[in-house]
Scaffold this motif. Sequence first.
Motif, mmCIF file in Angstrom:
data_model
loop_
_atom_site.group_PDB
_atom_site.id
_atom_site.type_symbol
_atom_site.label_atom_id
_atom_site.label_comp_id
_atom_site.label_asym_id
_atom_site.label_seq_id
_atom_site.Cartn_x
_atom_site.Cartn_y
_atom_site.Cartn_z
ATOM 1 N N LEU A 278 0.815 -1.206 0.000
ATOM 2 C CA LEU A 278 0.000 0.000 0.000
ATOM 3 C C LEU A 278 0.853 1.261 0.000
ATOM 4 O O LEU A 278 0.462 2.285 -0.564
ATOM 5 C CB LEU A 278 -0.919 -0.004 1.227
ATOM 6 N N ARG A 279 2.025 1.202 0.621
ATOM 7 C CA ARG A 279 2.893 2.371 0.681
ATOM 8 C C ARG A 279 3.736 2.542 -0.564
ATOM 9 O O ARG A 279 3.934 3.669 -1.032
ATOM 10 C CB ARG A 279 3.816 2.276 1.899
ATOM 11 N N SER A 280 4.229 1.464 -1.120
ATOM 12 C CA SER A 280 5.210 1.564 -2.196
ATOM 13 C C SER A 280 4.607 1.522 -3.600
ATOM 14 O O SER A 280 5.279 1.894 -4.557
ATOM 15 C CB SER A 280 6.235 0.435 -2.053
ATOM 16 N N SER A 281 3.376 1.073 -3.739
ATOM 17 C CA SER A 281 2.791 0.888 -5.077
ATOM 18 C C SER A 281 1.507 1.703 -5.202
ATOM 19 O O SER A 281 0.425 1.168 -5.457
ATOM 20 C CB SER A 281 2.511 -0.593 -5.328
ATOM 21 N N ALA A 282 1.630 3.005 -5.050
ATOM 22 C CA ALA A 282 0.450 3.875 -5.057
ATOM 23 C C ALA A 282 -0.243 3.860 -6.414
ATOM 24 O O ALA A 282 -1.483 3.801 -6.486
ATOM 25 C CB ALA A 282 0.852 5.295 -4.676
ATOM 26 N N ASP A 283 0.517 3.913 -7.499
ATOM 27 C CA ASP A 283 -0.100 3.963 -8.834
ATOM 28 C C ASP A 283 -0.895 2.690 -9.125
ATOM 29 O O ASP A 283 -2.019 2.750 -9.646
ATOM 30 C CB ASP A 283 0.976 4.160 -9.904
ATOM 31 N N GLU A 284 -0.320 1.540 -8.792
ATOM 32 C CA GLU A 284 -1.019 0.275 -9.030
ATOM 33 C C GLU A 284 -2.273 0.172 -8.168
ATOM 34 O O GLU A 284 -3.321 -0.283 -8.634
ATOM 35 C CB GLU A 284 -0.078 -0.889 -8.742
ATOM 36 N N ILE A 285 -2.172 0.594 -6.913
ATOM 37 C CA ILE A 285 -3.320 0.528 -6.005
ATOM 38 C C ILE A 285 -4.446 1.436 -6.514
ATOM 39 O O ILE A 285 -5.620 1.048 -6.553
ATOM 40 C CB ILE A 285 -2.910 0.930 -4.588
ATOM 41 N N ASN A 286 -4.083 2.652 -6.929
ATOM 42 C CA ASN A 286 -5.103 3.596 -7.410
ATOM 43 C C ASN A 286 -5.772 3.097 -8.685
ATOM 44 O O ASN A 286 -6.991 3.266 -8.872
ATOM 45 C CB ASN A 286 -4.461 4.960 -7.653
ATOM 46 N N GLU A 287 -5.000 2.482 -9.562
ATOM 47 C CA GLU A 287 -5.573 1.948 -10.798
ATOM 48 C C GLU A 287 -6.566 0.827 -10.513
ATOM 49 O O GLU A 287 -7.652 0.776 -11.106
ATOM 50 C CB GLU A 287 -4.446 1.444 -11.701
#
Length: 340
Positions: free
Chosen positions: A224-233
């Motif tokens: 959740l902290r390191s992969s913001a773009d993937e999580i938001n997508e």
Amino acid sequence: MTFDKLLYLCNIKMISLIFSPILYYKMETRNEFEFEGKAYNGFLMLFVDIVMLLLSFGVIVYGIICSPLVLVVGCLLLLVNITCWCGFLLLEPNEARVITWFGKYSGTFSRTGFYWINPFYSSKKVSLRARNLDAQPIKVNDKTGNPVMIGLVMVWKLKDTYKAMFEVDSQTIATSPAELGSSAKSIMNALEKFVRVQSDAALRQVAGQYAYDDEDGESNEPTLRSSADEINEQLEQKLNERLALAGIEVVEARINYLAYAPEIAAVMLRRQQASAIITAREKIVEGAVSMVKMALQKLSQEDVVELDDDKKAAMVSNLMVVLCGDDAAQPVVNTGTLNH
């Protein structure tokens, strides 16, 4: 043509007239389409209504003086005029009216301006403008089971007015049925409650698939902290899947708050501090060993002094204490010789 054949054709015609509305309703589309009824210029119809109003008053006055029959005609004309006043529509940009004919969906009217349509059509105004939702942080469990607080902000707008009005029960969405009327504000507030509930569910689903952080520091899995773009997508995808039922499109969705839950925040903070201290100590020791090695090589290469193994060990020990210690070193001046 015989009488029996004529009677048969008449029966077929009557049956088709009776059941044609039922067949039409079965074939009725369940998607949005543009209103195809007649819509006249509102200013022209306003002038016509004013003229009709004055004419009806004149006929009523004349009927009172001369003839009761003319009075009845004037009253009927006034009733028609009052009914016509209910057919005016005023639409601003990115607004629409969902038109129904005695409960049957007749299309969506989205032409900007001042118009007049048949006053027996019912209409409800909806907004097609983008709306913002700032969801309060909620407590969820991440992939490893740690409770975290997570919140999102999203931009959404209405895309399909048919689904928004007829696929979602607005009466159950609203806080109370009395709050729901035909105004755009009350309808959009009811839809916003639906969006808020579905965004909460989508956020819980996405957050449960990832860990808050890489605890070991060796795993390459997204967090959740390191992969913001993937999580938001993925969050946008889940929201669009859930909100498509109500004809709502998600323009953008982002996680705007992420933290450990209060009950474990202090423990996790100490854990992060310990990890940071260990990492810093590793760097300090690595640098101190390099400096000690360089000092011994320089002393040996330039023949500054000859040191046996015991002296080298003592020197290494002293240098490591000085370089790795948190406090400033207290030097001790040796006034004797190195060889006793």
